[in-house]
Motif scaffolding. Sequence first.
Motif, PDB file in Angstrom:
ATOM      1  N   GLN A 352      33.165 -16.305  83.464  1.00  0.00           N
ATOM      2  CA  GLN A 352      33.713 -16.114  82.117  1.00  0.00           C
ATOM      3  C   GLN A 352      34.224 -14.692  81.919  1.00  0.00           C
ATOM      4  O   GLN A 352      35.309 -14.482  81.345  1.00  0.00           O
ATOM      5  CB  GLN A 352      32.636 -16.434  81.073  1.00  0.00           C
ATOM      6  CG  GLN A 352      33.107 -16.348  79.630  1.00  0.00           C
ATOM      7  CD  GLN A 352      34.128 -17.414  79.292  1.00  0.00           C
ATOM      8  OE1 GLN A 352      33.834 -18.598  79.402  1.00  0.00           O
ATOM      9  NE2 GLN A 352      35.330 -17.014  78.896  1.00  0.00           N
ATOM     10  N   GLU A 353      33.475 -13.722  82.373  1.00  0.00           N
ATOM     11  CA  GLU A 353      33.898 -12.330  82.228  1.00  0.00           C
ATOM     12  C   GLU A 353      35.171 -12.044  83.024  1.00  0.00           C
ATOM     13  O   GLU A 353      36.063 -11.325  82.563  1.00  0.00           O
ATOM     14  CB  GLU A 353      32.774 -11.392  82.668  1.00  0.00           C
ATOM     15  CG  GLU A 353      31.594 -11.372  81.697  1.00  0.00           C
ATOM     16  CD  GLU A 353      30.424 -10.564  82.212  1.00  0.00           C
ATOM     17  OE1 GLU A 353      30.564  -9.925  83.295  1.00  0.00           O
ATOM     18  OE2 GLU A 353      29.363 -10.560  81.558  1.00  0.00           O
ATOM     19  N   ALA A 354      35.271 -12.638  84.216  1.00  0.00           N
ATOM     20  CA  ALA A 354      36.486 -12.455  85.015  1.00  0.00           C
ATOM     21  C   ALA A 354      37.691 -13.064  84.324  1.00  0.00           C
ATOM     22  O   ALA A 354      38.775 -12.463  84.276  1.00  0.00           O
ATOM     23  CB  ALA A 354      36.293 -13.072  86.400  1.00  0.00           C
ATOM     24  N   VAL A 355      37.514 -14.265  83.764  1.00  0.00           N
ATOM     25  CA  VAL A 355      38.611 -14.924  83.039  1.00  0.00           C
ATOM     26  C   VAL A 355      39.041 -14.086  81.848  1.00  0.00           C
ATOM     27  O   VAL A 355      40.245 -13.901  81.585  1.00  0.00           O
ATOM     28  CB  VAL A 355      38.173 -16.333  82.579  1.00  0.00           C
ATOM     29  CG1 VAL A 355      39.212 -16.945  81.649  1.00  0.00           C
ATOM     30  CG2 VAL A 355      37.966 -17.252  83.764  1.00  0.00           C
ATOM     31  N   GLY A 359      42.619 -12.423  81.367  1.00  0.00           N
ATOM     32  CA  GLY A 359      43.433 -12.922  80.257  1.00  0.00           C
ATOM     33  C   GLY A 359      43.995 -14.318  80.449  1.00  0.00           C
ATOM     34  O   GLY A 359      45.003 -14.674  79.831  1.00  0.00           O
ATOM     35  N   TYR A 360      43.345 -15.142  81.272  1.00  0.00           N
ATOM     36  CA  TYR A 360      43.856 -16.489  81.507  1.00  0.00           C
ATOM     37  C   TYR A 360      43.433 -17.442  80.391  1.00  0.00           C
ATOM     38  O   TYR A 360      42.314 -17.357  79.860  1.00  0.00           O
ATOM     39  CB  TYR A 360      43.342 -17.034  82.838  1.00  0.00           C
ATOM     40  CG  TYR A 360      43.862 -16.307  84.055  1.00  0.00           C
ATOM     41  CD1 TYR A 360      45.220 -16.050  84.225  1.00  0.00           C
ATOM     42  CD2 TYR A 360      42.992 -15.895  85.063  1.00  0.00           C
ATOM     43  CE1 TYR A 360      45.697 -15.391  85.347  1.00  0.00           C
ATOM     44  CE2 TYR A 360      43.452 -15.236  86.200  1.00  0.00           C
ATOM     45  CZ  TYR A 360      44.810 -14.983  86.322  1.00  0.00           C
ATOM     46  OH  TYR A 360      45.280 -14.333  87.439  1.00  0.00           O
ATOM     47  N   ASN A 361      44.311 -18.387  80.079  1.00  0.00           N
ATOM     48  CA  ASN A 361      44.009 -19.443  79.119  1.00  0.00           C
ATOM     49  C   ASN A 361      42.989 -20.386  79.757  1.00  0.00           C
ATOM     50  O   ASN A 361      43.212 -20.883  80.863  1.00  0.00           O
ATOM     51  CB  ASN A 361      45.304 -20.187  78.785  1.00  0.00           C
ATOM     52  CG  ASN A 361      45.218 -20.929  77.477  1.00  0.00           C
ATOM     53  OD1 ASN A 361      44.207 -20.869  76.791  1.00  0.00           O
ATOM     54  ND2 ASN A 361      46.274 -21.632  77.142  1.00  0.00           N
ATOM     55  N   ALA A 408      45.689 -17.937  90.158  1.00  0.00           N
ATOM     56  CA  ALA A 408      44.845 -17.561  89.019  1.00  0.00           C
ATOM     57  C   ALA A 408      43.381 -17.879  89.305  1.00  0.00           C
ATOM     58  O   ALA A 408      42.482 -17.060  89.062  1.00  0.00           O
ATOM     59  CB  ALA A 408      45.315 -18.283  87.753  1.00  0.00           C
ATOM     60  N   GLY A 409      43.124 -19.074  89.838  1.00  0.00           N
ATOM     61  CA  GLY A 409      41.745 -19.436  90.171  1.00  0.00           C
ATOM     62  C   GLY A 409      41.156 -18.516  91.227  1.00  0.00           C
ATOM     63  O   GLY A 409      39.981 -18.139  91.154  1.00  0.00           O
ATOM     64  N   ALA A 410      41.974 -18.142  92.216  1.00  0.00           N
ATOM     65  CA  ALA A 410      41.492 -17.230  93.267  1.00  0.00           C
ATOM     66  C   ALA A 410      41.225 -15.839  92.702  1.00  0.00           C
ATOM     67  O   ALA A 410      40.287 -15.153  93.136  1.00  0.00           O
ATOM     68  CB  ALA A 410      42.502 -17.172  94.400  1.00  0.00           C
ATOM     69  N   ASN A 411      42.031 -15.395  91.740  1.00  0.00           N
ATOM     70  CA  ASN A 411      41.780 -14.103  91.095  1.00  0.00           C
ATOM     71  C   ASN A 411      40.470 -14.113  90.317  1.00  0.00           C
ATOM     72  O   ASN A 411      39.720 -13.128  90.322  1.00  0.00           O
ATOM     73  CB  ASN A 411      42.939 -13.748  90.161  1.00  0.00           C
ATOM     74  CG  ASN A 411      44.142 -13.221  90.908  1.00  0.00           C
ATOM     75  OD1 ASN A 411      44.012 -12.564  91.931  1.00  0.00           O
ATOM     76  ND2 ASN A 411      45.328 -13.497  90.390  1.00  0.00           N
TER      77      ASN A 411
END
Length: 424
Positions: A352-355, A359-361, A408-411
């Motif tokens: 959650q913190e990484a998301v 800034g991903y939706n 995005a998922g890999a980031n």
Amino acid sequence: MLLLFLVKNSMTQNKLPQVNSQRLWDSLMQMAEIGLTEKGGCNRQALTGLDKLGRDVFVDWCKEIGCEILVDEIGNIFARHPGKDNSLPAVITGSHLDTQPTGGKFDGVYGVLAGLEVLRTLADNNIVTRHPIEVVVWTNEEGARFSPACMGSGVWSGNFDVQQIYQTKDKDGLTVGDELDNIGYKGVLKAQPRPIKAAFEAHIEQGPILEKSQKQIGVVTGIQGLRWYDLSLKGVPCHAGPTPMEDRKDPVQALLPILQSCYQMATKNGPWGRATIGDIQALPGSPNTVPEELRVSIDIRHPQAEVIEEMASKFAESVHRYSRNYSVGYQLSETWRMEVTEFDPLCINAVQEAVDKLGYNHMKMFSGAGHDSLYVAQRVPTSMIFVPCKDGLSHNEAEHASQDDLAAGANVLLNAMLSLAQES
């Protein structure tokens, strides 16, 4: 000028590391060539020659960036990127490289190669984490050639006995143990957890929820519980023409309200309730004979333990009630259950913190399918990261995910792992 320099320097220091999107995509497409089908999917079933080729390519890629390769007795591969203190428990990620006979390019393999891309990004940026990081290839997640599914993670977690699994045969009579030997991946390392701080698994969603919700990332908080049943309804076979409806003991008449109650129960417990009737067989199977027996498979799912228990109880009640109402006999057996899996708050928060930082939706969600993380979570703190797949299709040669969503998922995976691998 000094102030401008300090601002720019601060921005550079605070910039989050990013994976190489094109490299990740290219790796996925290269792996997809191994077992590529005419319709653009993949057939790379567990412990075949094609599985060996995929494993070999992965191992070569990991060795190129200096990873140590460990293989355990059930064929699970661990690619280890050393940390500053290798006595500390590792932070791991991974999934599987085997596919369904008519599978896609992304199911499982994305989680493995997203993990590889994390290691490549660390190497690119000369980042050495405090804890070691490992990428895992779990053996035979799909269960397409050898049953049960999630075989490698199931042995590793202690759910399956390795010696019994070695004797498991495919439809041609070939055993798991012999095929591990044949492809050269029966390792000497015991298939059991070593010290592990946290585990993550990136995966395509395999359903339509993220796409329909227009969300790029699913922060997965657990895996739905599951009950599989075989139901046999037994009536009296008779001629379709001469026998009046009121004089029949017809198992189909009992089945219809049973199935309707299943679907109503799933809808009532929405949006996460599930009921699936995957197979119906009528015996003797003649168009002008009332069946003597119906054999039906039923799959019931929900992410809350108390709800799935209630669903299972009500299903059994409906079988009893409608069988009695239509004067047919029945036998109901539970063939498999998957308990509700709740992921670890530490790992969920790291995702959650990484998301949030990236800034991903996104949205929080449960996994509707089982994964290796089901068994891994029984032994170590675990969570998953989902990305959308087109039209929700998976286990299908048309399975597709966009390059941007996969990156995005890999980031998210990279930054979640870094946050835990750098901690004391």
